[in-house]
Each structure stands twice: as C-alpha cells, then as structure tokens.
Design a protein around this motif. Structure first.
Motif, PDB file in Angstrom:
ATOM      1  N   LEU A   1     -33.706 -42.443  -3.185  1.00  0.00           N
ATOM      2  CA  LEU A   1     -33.744 -43.584  -2.272  1.00  0.00           C
ATOM      3  C   LEU A   1     -33.827 -43.128  -0.822  1.00  0.00           C
ATOM      4  O   LEU A   1     -34.492 -43.757   0.009  1.00  0.00           O
ATOM      5  CB  LEU A   1     -32.495 -44.445  -2.464  1.00  0.00           C
ATOM      6  CG  LEU A   1     -32.477 -45.338  -3.704  1.00  0.00           C
ATOM      7  CD1 LEU A   1     -31.107 -45.985  -3.857  1.00  0.00           C
ATOM      8  CD2 LEU A   1     -33.555 -46.396  -3.620  1.00  0.00           C
ATOM      9  N   GLU A   2     -33.161 -42.023  -0.530  1.00  0.00           N
ATOM     10  CA  GLU A   2     -33.156 -41.517   0.841  1.00  0.00           C
ATOM     11  C   GLU A   2     -34.556 -41.087   1.275  1.00  0.00           C
ATOM     12  O   GLU A   2     -34.960 -41.316   2.425  1.00  0.00           O
ATOM     13  CB  GLU A   2     -32.167 -40.367   0.982  1.00  0.00           C
ATOM     14  CG  GLU A   2     -30.706 -40.780   0.878  1.00  0.00           C
ATOM     15  CD  GLU A   2     -30.272 -41.101  -0.541  1.00  0.00           C
ATOM     16  OE1 GLU A   2     -29.237 -41.791  -0.688  1.00  0.00           O
ATOM     17  OE2 GLU A   2     -30.953 -40.689  -1.514  1.00  0.00           O
ATOM     18  N   GLU A   3     -35.307 -40.469   0.360  1.00  0.00           N
ATOM     19  CA  GLU A   3     -36.671 -40.091   0.719  1.00  0.00           C
ATOM     20  C   GLU A   3     -37.546 -41.334   0.897  1.00  0.00           C
ATOM     21  O   GLU A   3     -38.355 -41.412   1.827  1.00  0.00           O
ATOM     22  CB  GLU A   3     -37.296 -39.178  -0.339  1.00  0.00           C
ATOM     23  CG  GLU A   3     -38.633 -38.622   0.151  1.00  0.00           C
ATOM     24  CD  GLU A   3     -39.459 -37.942  -0.925  1.00  0.00           C
ATOM     25  OE1 GLU A   3     -40.223 -37.050  -0.575  1.00  0.00           O
ATOM     26  OE2 GLU A   3     -39.360 -38.333  -2.099  1.00  0.00           O
TER      27      GLU A   3
ATOM     28  N   ILE B   1     -31.318 -52.717  -1.172  1.00  0.00           N
ATOM     29  CA  ILE B   1     -31.423 -54.031  -1.793  1.00  0.00           C
ATOM     30  C   ILE B   1     -31.499 -53.859  -3.314  1.00  0.00           C
ATOM     31  O   ILE B   1     -32.352 -53.108  -3.811  1.00  0.00           O
ATOM     32  CB  ILE B   1     -32.685 -54.765  -1.298  1.00  0.00           C
ATOM     33  CG1 ILE B   1     -32.738 -54.794   0.230  1.00  0.00           C
ATOM     34  CG2 ILE B   1     -32.746 -56.166  -1.890  1.00  0.00           C
ATOM     35  CD1 ILE B   1     -31.576 -55.460   0.896  1.00  0.00           C
ATOM     36  N   PRO B   2     -30.637 -54.537  -4.074  1.00  0.00           N
ATOM     37  CA  PRO B   2     -30.705 -54.431  -5.535  1.00  0.00           C
ATOM     38  C   PRO B   2     -32.039 -54.926  -6.081  1.00  0.00           C
ATOM     39  O   PRO B   2     -32.601 -55.905  -5.584  1.00  0.00           O
ATOM     40  CB  PRO B   2     -29.551 -55.332  -6.006  1.00  0.00           C
ATOM     41  CG  PRO B   2     -28.648 -55.461  -4.826  1.00  0.00           C
ATOM     42  CD  PRO B   2     -29.539 -55.401  -3.624  1.00  0.00           C
ATOM     43  N   GLU B   3     -32.536 -54.236  -7.094  1.00  0.00           N
ATOM     44  CA  GLU B   3     -33.775 -54.617  -7.751  1.00  0.00           C
ATOM     45  C   GLU B   3     -33.462 -55.119  -9.161  1.00  0.00           C
ATOM     46  O   GLU B   3     -32.633 -54.550  -9.867  1.00  0.00           O
ATOM     47  CB  GLU B   3     -34.725 -53.421  -7.863  1.00  0.00           C
ATOM     48  CG  GLU B   3     -35.437 -53.069  -6.576  1.00  0.00           C
ATOM     49  CD  GLU B   3     -36.629 -53.973  -6.324  1.00  0.00           C
ATOM     50  OE1 GLU B   3     -37.715 -53.749  -6.896  1.00  0.00           O
ATOM     51  OE2 GLU B   3     -36.475 -54.920  -5.540  1.00  0.00           O
ATOM     52  N   GLY B   4     -34.125 -56.170  -9.564  1.00  0.00           N
ATOM     53  CA  GLY B   4     -33.970 -56.652 -10.929  1.00  0.00           C
ATOM     54  C   GLY B   4     -34.781 -55.805 -11.895  1.00  0.00           C
ATOM     55  O   GLY B   4     -35.389 -54.797 -11.526  1.00  0.00           O
TER      56      GLY B   4
ATOM     57  N   TYR C   1     -36.336 -47.285  -9.282  1.00  0.00           N
ATOM     58  CA  TYR C   1     -34.993 -47.282  -8.714  1.00  0.00           C
ATOM     59  C   TYR C   1     -34.345 -48.632  -9.017  1.00  0.00           C
ATOM     60  O   TYR C   1     -35.032 -49.658  -9.098  1.00  0.00           O
ATOM     61  CB  TYR C   1     -35.038 -47.108  -7.190  1.00  0.00           C
ATOM     62  CG  TYR C   1     -35.675 -45.829  -6.695  1.00  0.00           C
ATOM     63  CD1 TYR C   1     -35.341 -44.590  -7.234  1.00  0.00           C
ATOM     64  CD2 TYR C   1     -36.600 -45.867  -5.655  1.00  0.00           C
ATOM     65  CE1 TYR C   1     -35.922 -43.429  -6.759  1.00  0.00           C
ATOM     66  CE2 TYR C   1     -37.183 -44.708  -5.162  1.00  0.00           C
ATOM     67  CZ  TYR C   1     -36.844 -43.484  -5.723  1.00  0.00           C
ATOM     68  OH  TYR C   1     -37.416 -42.336  -5.251  1.00  0.00           O
ATOM     69  N   THR C   2     -33.014 -48.659  -9.141  1.00  0.00           N
ATOM     70  CA  THR C   2     -32.300 -49.917  -9.361  1.00  0.00           C
ATOM     71  C   THR C   2     -32.066 -50.673  -8.052  1.00  0.00           C
ATOM     72  O   THR C   2     -31.614 -51.814  -8.057  1.00  0.00           O
ATOM     73  CB  THR C   2     -30.953 -49.676 -10.052  1.00  0.00           C
ATOM     74  OG1 THR C   2     -30.181 -48.768  -9.250  1.00  0.00           O
ATOM     75  CG2 THR C   2     -31.163 -49.070 -11.436  1.00  0.00           C
ATOM     76  N   GLN C   3     -32.383 -50.018  -6.939  1.00  0.00           N
ATOM     77  CA  GLN C   3     -32.351 -50.667  -5.630  1.00  0.00           C
ATOM     78  C   GLN C   3     -33.408 -50.007  -4.756  1.00  0.00           C
ATOM     79  O   GLN C   3     -33.908 -48.926  -5.096  1.00  0.00           O
ATOM     80  CB  GLN C   3     -30.963 -50.568  -4.985  1.00  0.00           C
ATOM     81  CG  GLN C   3     -30.368 -49.177  -4.977  1.00  0.00           C
ATOM     82  CD  GLN C   3     -28.927 -49.177  -4.474  1.00  0.00           C
ATOM     83  OE1 GLN C   3     -28.462 -50.140  -3.874  1.00  0.00           O
ATOM     84  NE2 GLN C   3     -28.221 -48.090  -4.711  1.00  0.00           N
ATOM     85  N   VAL C   4     -33.776 -50.667  -3.665  1.00  0.00           N
ATOM     86  CA  VAL C   4     -34.779 -50.110  -2.757  1.00  0.00           C
ATOM     87  C   VAL C   4     -34.278 -50.230  -1.320  1.00  0.00           C
ATOM     88  O   VAL C   4     -33.521 -51.148  -0.994  1.00  0.00           O
ATOM     89  CB  VAL C   4     -36.151 -50.814  -2.891  1.00  0.00           C
ATOM     90  CG1 VAL C   4     -36.763 -50.533  -4.250  1.00  0.00           C
ATOM     91  CG2 VAL C   4     -36.031 -52.310  -2.654  1.00  0.00           C
TER      92      VAL C   4
END
Length: 251
Positions: free
Chosen positions: A61-63, A138-141, A155-158
């Motif tokens: 996520l950091e990248e 932000i959570p991803e569905g 990813y489960t979030q972005v």
C-alpha cells in the motif's frame, strides 16, 4: 531500481510469439493475475503478449500511495515500446483503469487496435473522496465478479492518494478521447457495480475511430476477465485482431 517484493502470482509476464503483439493492462488495485487468462489464451493463438504490472500494484500500500497516474501512463508506454522492438503490429487491451490507460496510449501513438473491458471514466463510489485527504487508506469491498469461484489478487484497502490519481487519470482520458483514431472494440458489462456501463457508450461516441464496435458481456460484472464471459472476450478480441491484420495486408 525498485526492489519492492511482488505478491506471488501478481508478477508481470512476457510471452514471446509471432509478429503481432498484445499489450495487456490490468485495472486499479488489480494485477496481471486478473487478466492472466486472457494473456495465456492470446499466447496459445501465437501472439506475443506483454502483460504489465502497474507501479504500486501487487506490492505494498505504501508503494501505491507514492505513485501518481503519470507513473501508470509511463508503464503502459514502456510496455508498448517493448513490444514494438520485435512486433510489426501492436494491439492494446485494458480493463477498467487499464482501459483508460489503453485509450490514453492510443491517443498518443499509432496502435493497430485498442480494446477496452469496462473502461473507467467514472467510479461513483470514489467521488466522495475527491476533496478529502483522510483517512489515509480506504477499505475495499470484494472484487465485483459474478462467478463466486473466481479469485482476484487485490489489496483490501487502497490509499486515498491513489484514488485521487485515478480520478485525475479518468478526467485526463475523457478530455483526450477525440485523439483516439485506432480501430476500437469495447467490451461492457450491462450489470457493472463499479463503473457505469454508460462509460463505454461515451467512449464509443467520443473517439475519432472510424472502425468501432461494442460487445456486451451479459453474464459478467466489472472484472469480466475473471468472469463467466471471459471466453467471449477472447473470441471477439482474436477476431478483431485478425480482421485488422487482414485489412493491413489488403491495403
């Protein structure tokens, strides 16, 4: 050189074949895994396939947070140039944000044909974040796929910054659609819970392509490359590519 570890299964790949190249671009928060079925089938038909992994995808996520949409545009341009080194014909196919990137490319270079799968010009669920700077992630569905057995690496979030970059890319792409003159084939899912299917109609009407057509994917949701209609995509795409190759030979 980026030494970030790629999630197993999310790697880019290049499959050498004949002199017709196909550049494949996955979507936002996706990876080459989401379009791998298409790539392998294209390769089975003899085409040279370059399935790129966009920066920040399939790593951390950091990248992803550190990227801007110009990084993704460059990834696609580099992938195209790599194919041009050995292929006399190059087609590009992109899903969702990858479709927007394919259209951006086709507006700048001489593609032999461009194909989009539920290309993104608008993602309504992300509009809420346009002017926000928090939360950081932000959570991803679950991925929008009708087939319950399909699995997509995401990813489960972005990062909210990545959402901002996507919004900017879609605006930029919409504004330059008239520059697209290549033959174009648009796949669209009437039941898409991420990108309004009207986006494909908007693209159809705004591009300057003289040769353009649309194919509905009536039994698939947004991530159609992993859904029930994926073989429809393969069959129509190969027919499109072969017809363009024949046209060039006849001219």
């Amino acid at each position: 050189m980026n030494n970030t570890t790629v999630i197993p299964g999310a790697e880019s790949y290049y499959l050498e074949g004949n002199s017709t190249g196909i550049l494949i671009c996955h979507g936002f928060n996706g990876t080459p895994q989401s379009v791998e079925y298409l790539g392998r089938k294209f390769a089975e038909h003899g085409f040279t396939v370059n399935s790129i992994r966009l920066k920040g995808h399939g790593t951390t996520l950091e990248e992803m947070e550190s990227c801007n949409y110009h990084d993704w545009i460059k990834d696609v341009e580099d992938g195209f140039l790599l194919l041009k080194q050995t292929c006399s014909k190059v087609f590009v196919i992109g899903q969702s944000m990858g479709g927007a990137l394919a259209l951006d490319l086709a507006g700048k270079v001489d593609c032999d044909g461009v194909m989009t799968i539920n290309a993104a010009l608008n993602v309504p669920d992300y509009e809420h974040y346009r002017h926000l700077t928090a939360p950081r992630f932000i959570p991803e569905g679950k991925p929008d796929i009708k087939d319950p057995d399909a699995v997509e690496i995401t990813y489960t979030q972005v990062p909210i910054n990545a959402i901002h970059q996507l919004l900017s890319l879609m605006e930029s792409t919409r504004g330059s659609l008239q520059k697209v003159k290549s033959p174009i084939l648009l796949f669209h899912s009437p039941e898409d819970h991420v990108v309004p299917h009207e986006c494909s109609y908007e693209i159809f009407h705004l591009v300057s392509s003289k040769v353009k057509s649309m194919v509905p994917l009536n039994n698939s949701y947004h991530v159609a490359s992993l859904d029930y209609d994926r073989d429809i995509i393969i069959e129509a795409a190969i027919a499109f590519i072969n017809s363009k190759n024949k046209d060039s030979l006849a001219s």
